[in-house]
Design a protein around this motif. Sequence first.
Motif: not given
Length: 467
Positions: A65-67, A221-224, A350-353
């Motif tokens: 998955d992304v990230g 990292r948390t899911p968007v 988004v949500g990559r930080g």
Amino acid sequence: MWQRVLAEAEWGGGGAPVLSYEATVKARLVESFGFTLTGAQERAIEHVARDLASPSPMRRLLLGDVGTGKTAVALAAAAQCVASGFQCALLLPTGVLAEQYVEAAQPLVRALGVQLARVTSGMRAAERRDALAHIASGKAQVILGTHALLEEDVRFARLGLVIVDEQQRLGVAQRLKLVRKGEGTRPHLLSLSATPIPRSLALALRGELSTSVLDERPEGRTPVTTELRARSGVDDVLPPTRAACGRGERVFVVCPTIDDDPDDEGLGATARGERLAQALGPGRVVVLHGAMSPLDRARAMRAFRGGEAQVLVGTTVIEVGIDVPEATLMIVDRAERFGLSQLHQLRGRVGRGARPGHCILFYDDPLSALARRRLDTLATTTDGGEIARADLALRGAGDLGGTRQSGIAEDFVWLDPAAPPGWLERIEADARALLAEDAQLAAPEHRALALAVRRFAVQIAVREEAG
């Protein structure tokens, strides 16, 4: 087993380069990363390393998955390739992603002194000539490029590994064309994807692609979160954009086209960017799309990444290759016009930080039944594997022996690829055990299987030649 069959069908006899694994090479690279690998990354690196050290061409799909850190696994494979004296080519769908990879590959440069080369469309003639000379001579060890890598004048000295990132954005024929530049070798192939095209997922389920899965996220990292909103007007995106900017966050706004449709105001990225700039103030909004020059795209990205601009308005050119940790809000206008894979990839920007990410999908009513199913899937899951299976169920697997990437697969009717039975997981282990015992399938009890394999290889070769 099927990987070997397909390799024979595609390239004929001969083996792949044996790329020896050295633990010290991996240790130096990981130290250069500056972070700890997840357990899933460690397992995937081991899978790939084992395949690369074999004379049978690797055909592996890395699902993550992304990230989840697919790039780190890819760089570990590239390091093993370079340390064995071969070149590694990374085929990327956009120039933006190629530029990002130059930065992402710096741990490889620091750890092993690797020489990079980049080949993309729009390069200056002198720059391109230098890059091609370095590639042909072998001086360039890791080559990053877009479709421009497929052109006839791009020649490799010792191509040992091809890595295809975001493989759902590239066609079957494109991947094979690059692999066939091996000049007497049959390079290994590693494909990366968060949401593989239905055909690739079906091939993996049927056992023709080995698979590794990154099912762990790095710490923090948390899911968007995803929200669906019916679209009522051209300015619907303004309130959430203004609110996010007020919190000091960065925002992506994605439009389905570059320019407005004459009959549909507010559809295009250009007009949307101008409208948001008027509302938010000068300098706070930049526009990015594929029709811009590479220089203008680079300027827009620098402004957004550096914080000079808080809002980036674009098309799906930002679907991949954009890594801005400060970005927290993704707005997609007319989301019903995008595919599942595209929407999931966009959401992954988004949500990559440190801050959580949020995605708003605006859609036009009334929605078709198919569009509703796509959007509902996005709203209820952030699991790329689940999304890929849903896409497979909606679109079909295509021609598994050829190049068609969606539609009903005549040779896949015996299995529901969206809900594969548990016994499929044992197939690769059983095939490896059989080949370890009888690699040529020469034993009397294996004659029927050997005949079926040969027939299948010929069928694939004929389809490939025709396609």
